[in-house]
Design a protein around this motif. Structure first.
Motif, PDB file in Angstrom:
ATOM      1  N   MET A 165      -2.966  18.427 -25.091  1.00 36.02           N
ATOM      2  CA  MET A 165      -3.610  19.673 -24.660  1.00 36.02           C
ATOM      3  C   MET A 165      -2.548  20.664 -24.202  1.00 36.02           C
ATOM      4  SD  MET A 165      -5.130  18.822 -20.837  1.00 36.02           S
ATOM      5  CE  MET A 165      -5.424  20.562 -20.516  1.00 36.02           C
ATOM      6  N   ALA A 166      -2.911  21.936 -24.171  1.00 38.00           N
ATOM      7  CA  ALA A 166      -1.997  22.970 -23.687  1.00 38.00           C
ATOM      8  C   ALA A 166      -2.149  23.085 -22.169  1.00 38.00           C
ATOM      9  CB  ALA A 166      -2.313  24.301 -24.347  1.00 38.00           C
ATOM     10  N   PHE A 167      -1.032  23.111 -21.471  1.00 41.66           N
ATOM     11  CA  PHE A 167      -1.049  23.223 -20.020  1.00 41.66           C
ATOM     12  C   PHE A 167      -0.715  24.668 -19.655  1.00 41.66           C
ATOM     13  CE2 PHE A 167      -0.425  18.768 -20.884  1.00 41.66           C
ATOM     14  CZ  PHE A 167      -1.191  18.136 -19.909  1.00 41.66           C
ATOM     15  N   GLU A 168      -1.740  25.492 -19.561  1.00 40.39           N
ATOM     16  CA  GLU A 168      -1.555  26.911 -19.294  1.00 40.39           C
ATOM     17  C   GLU A 168      -1.305  27.128 -17.803  1.00 40.39           C
ATOM     18  OE1 GLU A 168      -1.152  30.810 -20.559  1.00 40.39           O
ATOM     19  OE2 GLU A 168      -1.566  29.043 -21.779  1.00 40.39           O
ATOM     20  N   PRO A 169      -0.171  27.673 -17.418  1.00 43.60           N
ATOM     21  CA  PRO A 169       0.080  27.911 -15.994  1.00 43.60           C
ATOM     22  C   PRO A 169      -0.860  28.986 -15.452  1.00 43.60           C
ATOM     23  CG  PRO A 169       1.820  28.901 -17.319  1.00 43.60           C
ATOM     24  CD  PRO A 169       0.965  28.104 -18.254  1.00 43.60           C
ATOM     25  N   LEU A 198       9.091  28.234 -17.163  1.00 47.07           N
ATOM     26  CA  LEU A 198       7.691  28.448 -17.529  1.00 47.07           C
ATOM     27  C   LEU A 198       7.470  28.277 -19.025  1.00 47.07           C
ATOM     28  CD1 LEU A 198       6.467  31.453 -15.333  1.00 47.07           C
ATOM     29  CD2 LEU A 198       5.491  29.154 -15.393  1.00 47.07           C
ATOM     30  N   ALA A 199       8.411  28.731 -19.822  1.00 51.04           N
ATOM     31  CA  ALA A 199       8.277  28.606 -21.271  1.00 51.04           C
ATOM     32  C   ALA A 199       8.278  27.146 -21.709  1.00 51.04           C
ATOM     33  CB  ALA A 199       9.399  29.371 -21.972  1.00 51.04           C
ATOM     34  N   GLN A 200       8.978  26.298 -20.970  1.00 52.08           N
ATOM     35  CA  GLN A 200       9.068  24.880 -21.308  1.00 52.08           C
ATOM     36  C   GLN A 200       8.021  24.025 -20.590  1.00 52.08           C
ATOM     37  OE1 GLN A 200      11.278  23.909 -23.595  1.00 52.08           O
ATOM     38  NE2 GLN A 200      12.033  26.016 -23.768  1.00 52.08           N
ATOM     39  N   LEU A 201       7.192  24.656 -19.751  1.00 57.34           N
ATOM     40  CA  LEU A 201       6.315  23.901 -18.863  1.00 57.34           C
ATOM     41  C   LEU A 201       5.278  23.065 -19.607  1.00 57.34           C
ATOM     42  CD1 LEU A 201       5.270  23.123 -16.101  1.00 57.34           C
ATOM     43  CD2 LEU A 201       4.030  25.296 -15.996  1.00 57.34           C
ATOM     44  N   SER A 202       4.630  23.617 -20.610  1.00 53.41           N
ATOM     45  CA  SER A 202       3.571  22.878 -21.305  1.00 53.41           C
ATOM     46  C   SER A 202       4.119  21.606 -21.939  1.00 53.41           C
ATOM     47  CB  SER A 202       2.910  23.757 -22.371  1.00 53.41           C
ATOM     48  OG  SER A 202       1.829  23.082 -22.976  1.00 53.41           O
ATOM     49  N   ALA A 203       5.275  21.723 -22.580  1.00 52.10           N
ATOM     50  CA  ALA A 203       5.881  20.535 -23.198  1.00 52.10           C
ATOM     51  C   ALA A 203       6.293  19.519 -22.148  1.00 52.10           C
ATOM     52  CB  ALA A 203       7.094  20.958 -24.033  1.00 52.10           C
ATOM     53  N   ALA A 204       6.837  19.985 -21.029  1.00 54.00           N
ATOM     54  CA  ALA A 204       7.246  19.071 -19.967  1.00 54.00           C
ATOM     55  C   ALA A 204       6.038  18.345 -19.380  1.00 54.00           C
ATOM     56  CB  ALA A 204       7.984  19.842 -18.870  1.00 54.00           C
ATOM     57  N   ALA A 205       4.923  19.068 -19.229  1.00 63.37           N
ATOM     58  CA  ALA A 205       3.715  18.446 -18.695  1.00 63.37           C
ATOM     59  C   ALA A 205       3.177  17.390 -19.660  1.00 63.37           C
ATOM     60  CB  ALA A 205       2.656  19.515 -18.418  1.00 63.37           C
TER      61      ALA A 205
END
Length: 302
Positions: free
Chosen positions: A1-5, A24-31
């Protein structure tokens, strides 16, 4: 799933991010990687969430509810992990895993929408102060101690930024001078060295199952207890400013908190002044003039 901040997180980190920061740009992949590594089932991203981290409500492989928290390196997640491990769930949210290479924190699930702030003001202050008292422990010895800033170190960095802010906004210079003078006197002879929450306020105390109220989101620091208590003095600052007797309420609050938690009244007043001015100058610097003006008006009462 996409982790939208959440927008609150995007806005807050945008105020402090250094040039070229791509967290922030890498956050979804890190999550996604953090969830897969722990074999978690995602329920939802907590919204509006915090101002320094992404909070995801999850379940562990055995169905136990938990929280996955991801924060940028500048938010010092390793310091938060060390403090939570040291407290061991006494007064604070429980850490559910040992050190992790990805820097994410897996925490016990509290009730994220129920904070002490939901209580009437007098009761909220009482419960918050009781929670804070449990956190004031001797800091851990050995190498782990090195992950914590001291109050002198943190406020020294802040003092430098405040001086620059006073140069840019000459009308705040008298308050900045008073706050810096108070800080110089306070750091010269601290009465104790305790592990502190660092960013404690009513909204940082959530309802739990294991205990009625538990603290979350520390930015831990080592120093005197009055520093930690100072942020609580200005809770609900909007209501204080709007009240006809706001200044008198603040004086009574300082007296009540100092007596109930056995800290020196004048040291609490001094740290309240410094922290309010620091927050106000910072708000002006990042383009939040309404917040800055409220905080500086509050500081003027001190």
């Amino acid at each position: 799933m996409a982790f939208e901040p959440p927008p609150r997180l995007v806005r807050a980190l945008g105020e402090t991010a250094p040039a070229g920061d791509d967290w922030l740009a890498q956050l979804s992949a890190a999550a996604e990687q953090a969830v897969a590594r722990r074999e978690l089932t995602v329920e939802r991203v907590q919204v509006p969430g915090g101002r320094s981290s992404l909070v995801v409500l999850v379940r562990r492989s055995d169905g136990t509810p938990a929280v996955l928290k991801l924060a940028p390196p500048r938010a010092r997640p390793e310091s938060e992990r060390a403090a939570l491990a040291h407290w061991g769930g006494l007064g604070a949210v429980q850490l559910l895993e040992d050190g992790a290479e990805d820097g994410a924190l897996l925490l016990e699930r509290l009730h994220p929408d129920v904070s002490v702030r939901s209580l009437p003001e007098a009761k909220a202050l009482l419960e918050a102060a009781g929670t804070l008292r449990r956190l004031w422990t001797e800091p851990p010895a050995g190498p782990v101690f090195e992950v914590f800033e001291t109050v002198a170190e943190r406020t020294g960095r802040q003092a430098t930024a405040m001086r620059a802010g006073a140069d840019a906004e000459p009308e705040v210079a008298p308050l900045v001078d008073a706050a810096l003078a108070a800080r110089d006197e306070l750091v010269a002879a601290p009465p104790e060295q305790r592990l502190l929450h660092g960013t404690f306020r009513q909204s940082k105390v959530l309802a739990g199952e294991r205990m009625p109220w538990l603290a979350v989101g520390p930015d831990p620091v080592v120093g005197e207890c009055a520093f930690d208590l100072a942020r609580l003095v200005r809770d609900r600052v909007e209501d204080l400013i709007a009240a006809p007797s706001g200044a008198a309420i603040v004086r009574r609050r300082i007296k009540r908190l100092a007596e109930s938690l056995e800290v020196d009244h004048e040291r609490l007043r001094g740290w309240t002044l410094f922290r309010a001015v620091e927050s106000g100058v910072r708000a002006l610097r990042v383009g939040r003039p309404q917040d800055g003006e409220l905080l500086l008006e509050f500081a003027g009462w001190l």
